[in-house]
Structures are given as C-alpha cells and as structure tokens.
Design an enzyme around this catalytic site. Structure first.
Site, short mmCIF file in Angstrom:
data_model
loop_
_atom_site.label_atom_id
_atom_site.label_comp_id
_atom_site.label_asym_id
_atom_site.label_seq_id
_atom_site.Cartn_x
_atom_site.Cartn_y
_atom_site.Cartn_z
N CYS A 159 62.11 84.92 27.17
CA CYS A 159 62.46 86.34 27.05
C CYS A 159 61.62 87.18 28.00
CB CYS A 159 62.33 86.78 25.59
SG CYS A 159 63.28 88.27 25.23
N HIS A 165 65.29 82.52 22.13
CA HIS A 165 64.01 82.27 21.47
C HIS A 165 64.02 80.97 20.68
CE1 HIS A 165 62.08 86.11 22.36
NE2 HIS A 165 63.24 86.70 22.12
N GLU A 172 61.55 79.40 19.77
CA GLU A 172 60.40 79.44 18.84
C GLU A 172 60.77 80.07 17.51
OE1 GLU A 172 60.93 81.50 21.28
OE2 GLU A 172 59.89 83.42 21.07
#
Ligand SMILES: Nc1ncnc2c1ncn2[C@@H]1O[C@H](COP(=O)(O)OP(=O)(O)O)[C@@H](O)[C@H]1O
Lengths: 228, 582, 79, 79
Positions: A86, A203, A205
């Site tokens: 990002c 994302h 994560e």
C-alpha cells in the site's frame, strides 16, 4: 527469518505488518524509525501501509526522501528482500526501486473491501507458497492505488513476468468490474527486475487468521520465510 | 489596569451570544466591566455547547453508575472496566453545524475531535462509528453534503488509522437545513493508566502541544450553538481544516509522553480551545492558572489575546507536566515534529489570568467560569403524541414482491455498503464482524495471553419514533442497541449518547428532550446499560423548522471469547430460521 | 522572494482527477469542455533575493521532491 | 480556447499540505524556505472562442465545482 518494519511519521499499518510476521514466522520484527541511517541485519525489510506525511504532496513522496532510504536501497541492491504494501508500494515507486506510479483511484474515492487477486507469478520469493494462477482473497484499503506505467515499462513488466498480482473475479478473470481502482491491466503488485523487491496495493497482512475471515494472506509471509 | 480598548456595547454582548441577564451575571461575578478578552472567555464558557445550560438539569437524571463504570460523564470520555485490568474508553460527539457549512472539513474535524477525546484519556483508539442524518435525497443540497461528509469521515479516520466499523445513515426532509454528523470513538487502556484533566500541584508547568494556533473557527463554539438563518453562509471563514496527519503524530507523541510518567493532567483543545481546556484543568484541580500568550505557537502574525483564547485550531493539547520532566517531554514532541511550549503555570490563587505582551488581558475567578455558568430550567410542554395505529387499519400491499423491492430500494433501507467501503474498517487487523451486520466486533487481546475477548459496537436511534412519541422512542433507541449487541453474542455493558434536538428556547423542543431522555434513562436502567459519556447538540433548526428529535445512541458490548461472535449471514443451505419475540 | 511552482502530469499519463472533473462539469451542464487536466500549484517564499540562485534552488527542489519526474513536468516562476 | 484555473486556500486557512512540504524541504537541506502553500491548477479546453463568454463560463464553473469557495479562492486565466 529476521525482518524489519520501517516506520515513517503517519504510517499506520506497521503494527498489522509486525503482527503478520510474528504470527506466521514466529519472530518479532524490528521496528526501524525513519531517521535511522542503517538497517539491522535482516532478511526482509517491510515498508508498511498508512499515510506517511499525510500523503501530502504525493503519496509516499516525502517518506521516499527519508534518511533511512539509502540503507533500504543498499539492502535491495544486496539482493535481500523488500516488501512494500500500500503506502509502502507508493514509497517504493517514489524511490525508483519499482517502476511506475500510483495515481488516484479512478472513482476518486477511498475504497476498503475484500477483493480477489490472481497470482500471475508464483515463482517469486514472495509467492512460492501459492500455485500459479491461484485466486486468493485479499483486503484493500486505499485512495490512490491506480497503477500507471508508460507502455514501454508495461511491456517490460509483462515480458519479464514481473506482474505478480492482478485484480480478478472469482474465476480468475481480469475484468473491469473486478478492478477496484482503475489500475492498468488490473495490476495489483509487481516485482523489480531482480525479483527481490515486491510492491502491492492489497493488504495480505490483514488476512492471516481465521478471525480476520481467512488465511489467504499468509502465503506471502510463508514464502518469504521459505526463501530466507 | 486591564487593557480594555474595545467598548463593551450591548451589540457586542449580543454578538457573543450572551443574553442581557447573562451579562448582568458576569458584572455581578467580577464586580466590573469585563475586558474584550474576558467577554470572549465568558461567551465561550457560557454558550450552550460548553456549559450545557439548557440540558444540564435533565442530564443529571440519567443513570451513569454501574459496577463496571470507572469514569462516567464529566471527563473527556467515559471509561468502562472490561476485566483483565483493561478498560474501554468511549464517547460520541456532534459536528452538525460545521458539517452543514463545509461538509468535508466539518466531518473531518468532528472525527478528529472525538478521537482526541479518547486518546487524551490515555487510550489508543480501536474503533470508530458515525451516525449521519441528511435531508431528502432529492433536495438540491443533499448530494453535496452526503459526498463531503462521507469523504471527510473517511479522510480523517483512514489516515489516522482507526477502523470505522459502524454507523447509521438516514435521510429525511427535516434534516434539509441541518444535517447531523455524530462521531463515535472507542479506545483501549489499562485501568491503572487512566489520564485525567484535573491539574495537581502549584507552580507546575502548563504545556501546549500539537499544531500551531491560527484564526481557525473563531467563535466556532458559539456558531455551533446558534440557530441557523439564511445568511449563515456569512460565517464561512470560521471553517477549520482537519489535519489527520498531525493528529496521528499527536496520538503517538501523547501516548509516548504518558508512558514516560511526565504527565500530571491532560486536556485536549476542542471547542473554544485554550479557554475551555485551561479553565477546566485549573477548576477541576481547585487551582488557579496563568497563561502567557507570548509563548503560544501561532501560525499567523499579530494574533490578539482574544483570538488566541477563542481559536479552535485543531490537533492541539494542553498538559500539566512534572517540572523536572519537561525536557524529556519536549524531546518526545520534537521527535514527532510537533510544537511544544511552556505557556503558563498553575497557581494557588483560583484566578484564571491571561497575559500578553506584558499586560494582563483577563483576570477571572476560575471556578466561577464553569460553576457559575447559567443553568436553565427551560419551560416545556408535554409532547403531542401521534396516535397509535392499529395494524388492522394499515392496508396490506397489493403485491408483496413489489413492496419488498420498494423497501430494499428505499433510501433508508438500502445497503450502506457505498458508505462503509469508503472507510477503512479493517486496519489494526482486529475487525471480526465487519460493517453490514447488527453490530461490529473488534478483537481485544488480553494482556497476559489467553483467548481474546471482543468488544461490540453499534449506533442506533429511530428519529421517526422519537418524533411520534419521545418517551417510547427514547426507550426504543436503547432497546435496539441492546438487541444489536446481543445479536452478535455480546453482553451490552454501557452506552454513550448524542442528543440532537432543535431550539431549546421552544417549549415543544424541551418537551421532546425531557421525554426522550426519560425513555432513554429508564431503558438504560432496565437493561443495565449505564450512560458513561455523551454530548448535546441543540439549536438544530433552520428558519424555525427543527430536525426530527435524534437522541443517537452509541452502545458497547463485551464478549468473553471473540470467536463466539455470530454474524447475519446464513451459514448453510437448509438452515432453520426462527423468529423470536413479538 | 516569492516563487510559484506548477506541477502538471506529463502528456500520456492518465489523470483520473481531470477526467472526473470533466465528467462533473458535463453533468452540471457545461458543454464543450475538453481535455481537463489537474495539476498542483506550490507557492513559496525564499530567503534569497538573487534570481539566478532562486531559480537554481527551485529546480533542485523540483527534481528532488516537488515533482515526480517519471510522470510530472514542472514549471518555475519567480514573482 | 485554453484556460487555466488556479485554486488556492484563503488566507488564514490551515494548509496541512503546505506545512508538510515545508518540513520536507527543510529536512532535505533547503534553508530559508518559508510560507509554503499548496494549491490546485486546472487546465481545460473550452469550445467557445469568445473571451467574455469563456470568462463567464469559467467563473460559473469555479463557483459551482472547481473551487470550494468556503475556504478557497480562484483565479482564471485565458491562454
Ligand atoms: N455511516 C456508516 N458508517 C459505517 N457503517 C455504517 C454506516 N451506516 C450504516 N452502517 C452499517 O451498515 C449496517 C446497516 O445499518 P443499519 O441499517 O443502520 O443497521 P440496523 O438497522 O440493523 O442497525 C450496520 O452494520 C451499520 O453499522
């Protein structure tokens, strides 16, 4: 596997990134403040998401001129891994470690939702845990993720198989409807020519535990651990 | 001699929103004519927004105590024990008038204000919600306001880094001239690390932190409490611009500073910034406070004491620090690139003294500024209740399929995905129930490991019901929030409220307020959900037409095991649907 | 000395903001509007009074920070 | 006809972008830079060749869309 997470003022997903490394690899990453000029001896440096310097001027522009950046370049030049997610991807393009630029979403709106990604290159150090062409789920949360590169750069990226992820539908088709931000050719993530620097808008994560709704993001961290 | 080169005329007094009897009260309190700066300070402290002068009487009757309540109304936000030495801190606040004038910036600064309220207590924000009410979809202003407000809520929260996990969006012509933007934020802290605004000790440094002071929102708190008329656009330059980046830095710096042990007291600068925060810190601690405005970091040259005292520049804090730890504190703020200045000290005089260029610009009794604020028992009338409709009198639809389509396609029933997709609701990685269900659920890890707990959040009120019957509507808002929390598997533990009503100088409006509050209070007692914080927004009225009475409720629930949360999606083919209740 | 830097997207670089503005103008009823491009304007005050020095400094600022020369052009004006 | 509209924040309105740019220039070693403000530049092509008409149209566009007149000023140039 040892990892470090860079922290710039205004970055806000550094904890999410650190958690992913901890959860998947069992090792707590080292947080590195932007005014440092040296990196610890680690296998992977992650540049996390957020709004470094408020994303003022251009996303990632000010962070890309930070004191830590020369050390990041050196880490990449040594063939070690760099993962930019990002705002991290935006910072990497601003440093020139990755080609192209991330523009405002075509809708001009910030968008947070789960999308599907097709793994177009599963032979990288970041994606070996996935199968080629595999369709994974992944959240996005950005206002400027509209990847742009000039035709020569695009040809080079495509020719060298450096487009790693593309936005796709459930069947893996690259369609306009499945493209959340207008990115050219549905590009969601790319690697550099040497294959050791990955930038992606989504994302991973944030999708590493069943509680978060899935495990699809783990593959990136597992691949990195494997490569280390 | 106090500098007083601007004559205090009846016009000036009126322009400060002070009624003649209120001005007389000032004269009686200080025994002389106030200076211009002092008049500004009184107007800021005594307006509806800061003094709650029309609502205090009724707010006192709300149930605010409970076994879990650590801190109820009165601080920046309420604090509720959730076990394991952890507490959830939350509050809801309105930014209605500013959002109508400049939707994007009004919404951003609203979100910024509520986040500051939460982290001022020492908590890291973990969730945000937003309750929004707009005019009719086809009203010419609505589209512009909706787009700006939603982008502003997202623009601030996304950059700051808090997941916006819930809220409400409703349309009704009665909001044509007054949209409602109510922002909720919740944070997490350890019960032995709660920070308060009460100053302690004489001669302690008063420190200014955060962004510089400009002429932002001059008199904004006064504006927020003044009924609109058609030339309200004249008030435009008072708009404040939010800087979420500065706020994120302020969050990190403040939490780091609190952890360092340097902070005695802390207060964010919200409405009427320096004035309210300084007076509150001193008055709560039974101390005087002297400010030296020469030290205040300013963005523009030539600012007067009056302007500095009333500026509403955002992303600022006031703290009382331990004297020997100033340097450590300053180093932390410099690291985060924020302004840091010692602007005054605590005294034992109980006076609020403001100095500028070597002159005393204000010298007022600090306790009286708050304690002696006017408090009104405004006359009210019994609300007119709309008759109860018998179900049998409502004709059945001709075509149930068509009726269903109309319902799901109507502005108030359609999907809100287009709103919450503009908000980062996943950041921090703890969102277990995303927006779109009954309540959102966020994971809370226990400090010493073990299975994670969950906190559930919901925003509710149905203004049409409150309009039809304020008492029942008030009860219903609490009951609905209770049901929404229960439906995801959480035990409802406490609520915050944001009471949006029209002009309290009209007896019908206070009548609505009184009855709605009675309903809210009784339902809270019945369901064991104390009210730990809240906000009142009155004068939501344009050209004599008030909004629908809107006591928005933000409710919080707790679950011992976050993995037990239940969503709205059907799990599998052949599942049995059961209807319970009546 | 006051200076003004304008940063515009290079030809051929897609401009979602410009496109959106064009669309919005059209839907507001403005006809015949074409080729809308959005850029940035940065105004600043320099300590130096020497025009050549200012020009050199500004060029350096643009190359190093103010513009992303991969996608943007810049123009410097001294006022 | 080509036109250029510049939109700048009104005096006294906080400019977080300008502030961040000023900070970044400073930390890159550019000394003496002050009062940095960021604005927008919108370039567009109008169908009309009549300057007065273009001016009127552009003013209307600014008031209705291009500028947020609550906090911004605009300036129109015909090229
Ligand atoms: N402004 C908003 N921001 C975030 N989420 C919202 C907003 N408005 C509605 N939602 C979400 O959309 C869902 C449906 O909202 P609503 O119709 O008000 O629900 P209900 O009536 O079940 O309480 C809820 O999950 C709610 O939190």
């Amino acid at each position: 596997m040892k990892s470090a997470v860079l922290v710039f003022p205004g970055i806000n997903r550094e904890r999410d990134m650190a958690r992913a490394f901890r959860e998947v690899t069992g090792v707590e990453p080292i947080m590195v403040w932007h005014t440092e000029t040296e990196l610890p001896d680690v296998d992977v440096v992650a540049v996390p998401g957020g709004f470094s310097y408020g994303d003022y001027l251009r996303c990632g522009a000010i962070a890309a001129r930070s004191p830590i950046i020369p050390a990041l370049r050196a880490h990449a030049a040594a063939g070690r891994h760099v993962l930019g997610v990002c705002n991290g991807f935006q910072i990497l393009t601003e440093t020139g470690l990755l080609p192209g630029a991330l523009m405002r979403n075509a809708s001009l709106r910030f968008v947070c939702k789960e999308v599907r990604l097709r793994v177009d290159n599963a032979a990288t150090a970041f994606t070996s845990a996935y199968a080629p062409g595999q369709v994974i789920r992944c959240p996005i949360a950005h206002g400027e993720g509209n990847y742009f590169a000039d035709p020569e750069t695009l040809a080079e990226l495509e020719g060298e198989g450096r487009v790693v992820f593309r936005y796709c539908d459930a069947e893996g088709r690259i369609t306009e409807a499945a493209n959340p931000n207008g990115a050219v050719d549905g590009i969601a993530g790319i690697v550099n020519a040497a294959g050791n620097v990955l930038g992606m808008m989504p994302h991973p994560e944030n999708l590493i535990e069943a509680l978060q709704g899935g495990l699809d993001g783990r593959g990136i961290f597992e691949s990195l651990a494997r490569a280390a | 001699m106090l500098k007083n080169d601007i004559a205090i005329t009846p016009e000036l007094i009126k322009a400060h929103g002070l009624k003649p009897d209120e001005y007389q009260r000032i004269l009686d309190l200080i025994g002389r004519e106030p200076t211009w700066t002092e008049l500004g300070i009184f107007s800021a402290m005594w307006n509806e927004h800061c003094s709650y002068k029309s609502s205090k009487k009724w707010l006192k009757q709300l149930p605010t105590k409970g076994a879990r309540v650590l801190i109820g109304p009165g601080e920046n936000a309420g604090v509720v024990d959730i076990g394991d030495g952890q507490a959830v801190v939350f509050k809801m606040e309105s930014h209605n008038h500013p959002s109508y004038i400049e939707p994007y910036q009004g919404a951003t600064t609203g979100v910024g204000g509520i986040l500051r309220d939460v982290f001022t207590m020492g908590a890291r924000p973990i969730a945000a919600m937003n309750a929004l009410r707009f005019g009719a979809p086809d009203h010419p202003k609505t589209r512009h306001i909706v787009a700006g407000v939603v982008a502003g809520v997202g623009g601030y929260g996304n950059s700051f880094g808090v997941p916006t996990v819930g809220g409400e969006v409703e349309f009704h012509p009665r909001y044509n001239g007054n949209c409602l933007v109510n922002a909720f934020a919740a944070g997490l802290l350890k019960t032995d690390e709660i920070f308060l605004s009460e100053a302690k000790g004489v001669g302690m440094p008063v420190v200014y932190l955060g962004s510089k002071t400009g002429r932002d929102g001059m008199g904004g708190a006064t504006m927020a409490s003044a009924e609109f008329d058609d030339d309200s656009h004249e008030k435009r330059p008072t708009v404040q611009v939010g800087d979420p980046f500065a706020e994120k830095l302020l969050l990190e710096a403040s939490l780091e500073l609190m952890a360092s042990g340097a902070v005695i007291a802390i207060q964010d600068m919200g409405a009427a910034g320096l004035t309210c925060s300084a007076v509150e810190m001193g008055a709560k601690g039974n101390l005087g406070l002297t400010l030296n405005l020469d030290k205040v970091p300013t963005r523009e040259p030539g600012m007067t004491a009056y302007e500095m005292m009333l500026s509403e520049s955002q992303e600022r804090m006031l703290m009382v620090l331990h004297p020997h730890l100033e340097e450590k504190a300053e180093a932390i703020f410099r690291k985060w690139g924020l302004d840091f200045a010692i602007v005054g000290e605590t005294t034992d005089t109980l006076r609020f003294v403001v100095e500028h260029h070597g002159q005393v610009m204000a010298d007022l009794p600090i306790k009286d500024l708050g304690d002696q604020a006017p408090e009104y028992d405004r006359p009210w009338v019994e609300p007119k209740r709309q008759p109860v409709l018998a179900a049998a009198d409502v004709p059945a639809p001709q075509d149930y399929g068509r009726a269903l389509l109309d319902l799901v396609g109507s502005p108030n029933q359609s999907s809100r995905r287009w709103v919450w997709e503009q908000y980062d609701h996943l950041i921090q990685g703890n969102t277990v129930q995303r927006p779109g269900g009954d309540a959102a659920v966020v994971r809370v890890e226990r400090p010493n490991g073990g299975h994670a707990k969950g906190l559930a959040f919901t925003c509710d009120v149905t203004p049409r019901y409150v309009e039809a019957d304020p008492y029942e509507g008030g009860k219903q808002a609490i009951a609905e929030s209770w049901r929404n929390l229960s439906a995801v598997g959480a035990l409802p533990i406490a609520v915050t409220d944001n009471l949006n009503f029209g002009n309290p100088e009209r007896p019908e409006i206070i009548g609505q307020f009184v009855h709605a509050l009675k309903g809210v209070g009784e339902a809270c007692i019945a369901l064991d959900m104390p009210i730990v914080s809240g906000n009142v927004s009155l004068y939501n009225e344009t050209n004599g037409e008030a909004i629908l009475p809107t006591p928005a409720i933000g409710a919080v629930g707790l679950m011992d095991d976050v993995t037990r949360t239940i969503g709205v999606a059907l799990a599998a083919d052949g599942d049995v649907l059961v209807l319970i209740g009546d | 000395m006051k200076a003004r830097v304008t940063v515009t997207l290079k030809h051929g670089v897609l401009d979602p903001q410009g496109k959106a503005i064009q669309g919005a103008l059209k839907s507001l009823g403005f006809a015949g509007v074409d080729d809308v491009r959005q850029g940035k304007l940065i105004e600043l005050e320099l300590a130096t009074a020497d025009r050549a020095e200012a020009q050199a400094q500004l060029t350096d600022m643009c190359e190093k920070l103010l513009a992303n020369t991969v996608i943007e052009n810049y123009r410097i004006e001294l006022i």
